[in-house]
Design an enzyme around this catalytic site. Sequence first.
Site, PDB file in Angstrom:
ATOM      1  N   THR A  93       7.242  -5.693  13.188  1.00  0.00           N
ATOM      2  CA  THR A  93       5.789  -5.669  13.116  1.00  0.00           C
ATOM      3  C   THR A  93       5.248  -7.083  13.296  1.00  0.00           C
ATOM      4  O   THR A  93       5.541  -7.978  12.490  1.00  0.00           O
ATOM      5  CB  THR A  93       5.326  -5.100  11.767  1.00  0.00           C
ATOM      6  OG1 THR A  93       5.896  -3.805  11.585  1.00  0.00           O
ATOM      7  CG2 THR A  93       3.808  -5.002  11.710  1.00  0.00           C
ATOM      8  N   GLU A 129      11.043   3.830   4.249  1.00  0.00           N
ATOM      9  CA  GLU A 129      12.258   3.689   3.458  1.00  0.00           C
ATOM     10  C   GLU A 129      12.468   4.956   2.642  1.00  0.00           C
ATOM     11  O   GLU A 129      11.551   5.489   2.045  1.00  0.00           O
ATOM     12  CB  GLU A 129      12.157   2.477   2.531  1.00  0.00           C
ATOM     13  CG  GLU A 129      12.233   1.141   3.252  1.00  0.00           C
ATOM     14  CD  GLU A 129      12.367  -0.018   2.291  1.00  0.00           C
ATOM     15  OE1 GLU A 129      13.226   0.058   1.393  1.00  0.00           O
ATOM     16  OE2 GLU A 129      11.605  -0.989   2.424  1.00  0.00           O
ATOM     17  N   CYS A 236     -26.113  12.698   3.342  1.00  0.00           N
ATOM     18  CA  CYS A 236     -25.001  13.002   2.433  1.00  0.00           C
ATOM     19  C   CYS A 236     -24.150  11.794   2.073  1.00  0.00           C
ATOM     20  O   CYS A 236     -23.992  11.462   0.906  1.00  0.00           O
ATOM     21  CB  CYS A 236     -24.110  14.089   3.038  1.00  0.00           C
ATOM     22  SG  CYS A 236     -24.921  15.683   3.230  1.00  0.00           S
TER      23      CYS A 236
END
Length: 405
Positions: A93, A129, A236
Site C-alpha cells: 500500500t 489478517e 432529512c
Amino acid sequence: MEGLRRGLSPVVEPGIADLVAAGVSSGRLTATTDIGAALEGADLSLICVGTPSTPRGSTDLTFLARALTDLREAMAWARPPASGHHGVVVRSTVPPGTGETAVAPLFAPDRLPPGWSVGTAMCPEFLREGSAVADFYDPPFVVVGTEDEHTRSAVTQLFAGLGADIRHVDVHTAEALKYACNAFHAVKITFANEMGRLLAQFGVDARRVMDIFCEDEKLNISRAYLRPGFAFGGSCLPKDLRALQDLARMAAVDVPLLSATTASNELVVRHVVDRVLATGLTRVCLLGLSFKMNTDDVRESPSVELAERLLGKGLDVRIFDPIVNPEKLVGANRRHLESRLTHVNRLLAASAEEALADADIALVTCAEPGVLATLLAHPPQVVLDMDGRLGERLEQLPGYEGVAW
C-alpha cells in the site's frame, strides 16, 4: 528463511501452512536471500514489503525503496526472462504518485542494463489478517494499474486462475483504491460503535438496529451516496444528524464522527465558493437549486446556501432549476427562498438559456437532459460539474472542471 525452504510458514494464518508445504514439496515454491538468483529468468517481481507510518503519520517508503534498488542492481548480473520483458509489480500500500515518482524512474530504459525491458505496475492486495487465503481466492476485485501492455498481460495471466474480473486502471487509481477501501472500513466500524454508545443510553440494543440496517441493500449497503460531488441537504439528513448530536449531548456521549460529518459537509460548500472566487469571474450561472434533482424541495439545499454566499461576495448570480420555476414557486418553498435570497424573482431565470446568458461560469448540480443540451450549446468560460454525471460530451468542453476530480 531456512524454515521456509523446508516448507514451514513463517507467519500464522489459517490455511497458509498447507499451501507453503505443498508449494515447497512440488518444487513450485523456493526461497532465497539472493535477489539475483530469484530474479534469474523471472517474468514478474512482486514487491510486498511493509509501508508503516512515520512518527508524523506519513507513509514510510524505506523498505520499498530498498527492495526496488536491490532489484534494479541485481539486473546488472541476472539473466533477463525469455520473454524479453520483466514486470515490476508493487503490491504494498503506497500513496498515489509513488509509482510515477519512485518506481517507474528507477526502471526507465536509459537506466537499464543491456537485454532488459521493464514495465511497472500497481496491483493492490485486499486481504484481511485471519482470512487472507480465503480472501485471495475470492477477491472483491483484482485491480491492475499500469500503462505497460506487456506487464498488464503478464499480471492478467498471473491472476487468471481466480476467475475474478480484472479491472485495468491507471496507476494513481490503483494506488488510491486501497486507501479508500480501508478508510471506509474504519468509518463503518466507527459509525457502528458511535451508534452503539449513543443508543445504549436510551435502552436500545444497537446490534438489533444495525442487523436490520444492513438488510437495506438499496441505500445502506450499496453504491448509493458513494459518488464524489456536492454537499448533502434536504429535509432529512441535516435535521436527523442534528437530532442525534443533540441526543448525544443530553446523554453526555461523544460522537465525533457524526459531528465531523456536518463540519465536513460545510467544507464542501466552502470549497466551491473558494473555487469560484479563485477564477476571478463574476457572472455566475447556477443550474439546479433544489437539494436533489426532480424535486422542488429547497429546504436546507446546499445550492441555496451556495447562492447566498456567492451573492454575499458581490457576484452576479442567475439561477435556473427545471422544477423550481419562479411562476410556480409558492408556499413554504417561496417563504424559505425569500428568507435566504433577497429578490428571489430577479435571481430565478425562466429557462437555462436565460440563466446562461452572459455567464462566465456555470455551477451544475442538475443533470436534466434539456439543461445539459443548453449548456452544450451555450458553454460559458468555466463549467464546474458538481454532479459527476454530466456525460462525456460536457466533460470534453474546454472549460470543464470536476468539483472533486
